[in-house]
Design a protein around this motif. Structure first.
Motif, mmCIF file in Angstrom:
data_model
loop_
_atom_site.group_PDB
_atom_site.id
_atom_site.type_symbol
_atom_site.label_atom_id
_atom_site.label_comp_id
_atom_site.label_asym_id
_atom_site.label_seq_id
_atom_site.Cartn_x
_atom_site.Cartn_y
_atom_site.Cartn_z
ATOM 1 N N TRP A 107 6.130 11.782 -3.465
ATOM 2 C CA TRP A 107 5.242 10.876 -3.046
ATOM 3 C C TRP A 107 4.333 10.286 -2.456
ATOM 4 C CZ3 TRP A 107 5.566 9.035 1.829
ATOM 5 C CH2 TRP A 107 6.254 9.642 2.790
ATOM 6 N N MET A 108 4.269 11.374 -1.574
ATOM 7 C CA MET A 108 3.279 11.121 -0.789
ATOM 8 C C MET A 108 1.390 11.306 -1.444
ATOM 9 S SD MET A 108 1.531 11.407 2.525
ATOM 10 C CE MET A 108 -0.659 11.409 2.984
ATOM 11 N N ASP A 109 1.525 12.562 -1.867
ATOM 12 C CA ASP A 109 0.427 12.546 -3.218
ATOM 13 C C ASP A 109 0.231 11.691 -3.885
ATOM 14 O OD1 ASP A 109 -0.532 15.858 -2.468
ATOM 15 O OD2 ASP A 109 1.343 16.610 -3.913
ATOM 16 N N ALA A 110 1.097 11.189 -4.294
ATOM 17 C CA ALA A 110 0.458 9.738 -5.235
ATOM 18 C C ALA A 110 0.331 8.675 -4.500
ATOM 19 C CB ALA A 110 2.781 8.907 -6.029
ATOM 20 N N THR A 111 0.742 8.388 -2.989
ATOM 21 C CA THR A 111 -0.140 7.732 -2.176
ATOM 22 C C THR A 111 -1.381 7.841 -1.675
ATOM 23 O OG1 THR A 111 1.051 8.394 0.048
ATOM 24 C CG2 THR A 111 2.799 6.307 -1.528
ATOM 25 N N LEU B 224 -1.945 3.314 3.578
ATOM 26 C CA LEU B 224 -0.908 2.485 5.146
ATOM 27 C C LEU B 224 0.302 3.816 4.608
ATOM 28 C CD1 LEU B 224 0.071 0.547 7.644
ATOM 29 C CD2 LEU B 224 0.881 -0.951 5.410
ATOM 30 N N VAL B 225 1.184 3.819 3.677
ATOM 31 C CA VAL B 225 1.838 5.096 2.987
ATOM 32 C C VAL B 225 1.259 6.072 3.729
ATOM 33 C CG1 VAL B 225 4.099 5.270 1.753
ATOM 34 C CG2 VAL B 225 2.737 2.943 2.065
ATOM 35 N N SER B 226 0.390 6.225 3.023
ATOM 36 C CA SER B 226 0.413 7.942 3.140
ATOM 37 C C SER B 226 -0.380 8.153 4.952
ATOM 38 C CB SER B 226 -1.151 8.542 2.812
ATOM 39 O OG SER B 226 -2.166 7.491 2.891
ATOM 40 N N SER B 227 -0.760 7.756 5.289
ATOM 41 C CA SER B 227 -0.765 7.414 7.488
ATOM 42 C C SER B 227 0.117 7.175 8.082
ATOM 43 C CB SER B 227 -1.711 6.170 7.616
ATOM 44 O OG SER B 227 -3.333 6.365 6.975
ATOM 45 N N ILE B 228 1.315 6.942 7.823
ATOM 46 C CA ILE B 228 2.481 6.222 8.476
ATOM 47 C C ILE B 228 3.377 8.014 7.929
ATOM 48 C CG2 ILE B 228 5.021 5.672 7.720
ATOM 49 C CD1 ILE B 228 3.723 2.786 7.255
ATOM 50 N N TRP B 229 3.138 8.390 6.891
ATOM 51 C CA TRP B 229 3.303 10.102 6.734
ATOM 52 C C TRP B 229 2.610 11.628 7.167
ATOM 53 C CZ3 TRP B 229 2.448 14.490 4.693
ATOM 54 C CH2 TRP B 229 3.591 15.641 4.585
ATOM 55 N N GLN B 230 1.239 10.714 7.363
ATOM 56 C CA GLN B 230 0.811 11.858 8.437
ATOM 57 C C GLN B 230 0.673 12.046 9.418
ATOM 58 O OE1 GLN B 230 -3.428 10.585 6.981
ATOM 59 N NE2 GLN B 230 -3.189 12.370 4.999
ATOM 60 N N PHE B 231 1.009 10.816 10.094
ATOM 61 C CA PHE B 231 0.945 10.715 11.651
ATOM 62 C C PHE B 231 2.310 10.554 12.306
ATOM 63 C CE2 PHE B 231 -3.707 10.067 10.083
ATOM 64 C CZ PHE B 231 -3.779 10.603 10.215
ATOM 65 N N GLY B 232 2.867 9.955 11.034
ATOM 66 C CA GLY B 232 4.595 9.512 12.021
ATOM 67 C C GLY B 232 5.141 10.557 11.524
#
Length: 145
Positions: free
Chosen positions: A57-61, A95-103
């Motif tokens: 899902w991260m790759d998708a976002t 937004l979604v990928s940044s939330i995953w990468q940094f949180g």
């Protein structure tokens, strides 16, 4: 009087620069996803492991952010009103990928990337937001059909 107005040169410059900027993002995504050895040689083993740890899902976002931005740039050059939607979807992906990468990820991007990468991330956000609002203003002015 001619009811059609000429497209300002500034519009073409901004649209062209947005295409170049977002094409690089698409290139980066493609090289990373296809595991291009020459491109990935610039990364540390920790950074490569980090990229490999991305859930689907991260790759998708990430893809939504990158390809939405590229589509937005192409649509902007075509003076198409759907550029706003494409840039909006790109912001959602960012937004979604940044939330995953940094949180949410076990290893935070800020822990394994050089400090300059954080400035690049901020710049990506600034450009993405600016392009969304630029396209929106051009649609409101009637320049995008």
């Amino acid at each position: 009087m001619n009811s059609e107005t000429k497209t300002p040169i500034g519009f073409w410059i901004i649209s062209g620069l947005s295409l170049l900027w977002n094409a690089y993002g698409a290139f980066d995504y493609t090289m990373t996803q296809t595991k291009n050895a020459q491109y990935l040689a610039a990364f540390t083993p920790e950074q490569l492991a980090y990229f490999d740890s991305f859930p689907a899902w991260m790759d998708a976002t990430w893809a939504l952010g990158v390809w939405g931005a590229l589509a937005g740039s192409v649509l902007l050059l075509m003076r198409n009103r759907h550029a706003v939607t494409a840039f909006g979807l790109s912001l959602l992906g960012l937004l979604v990928s940044s939330i995953w990468q940094f949180g949410l990820s076990e290893v935070k991007a800020s822990e394994i990337m050089p400090p300059a990468a954080m400035y690049i991330t901020i710049f990506i956000w600034v450009v993405a937001i600016a392009l969304f609002f630029y396209a929106r203003s051009k649609r409101a002015s009637g320049l995008l059909r």
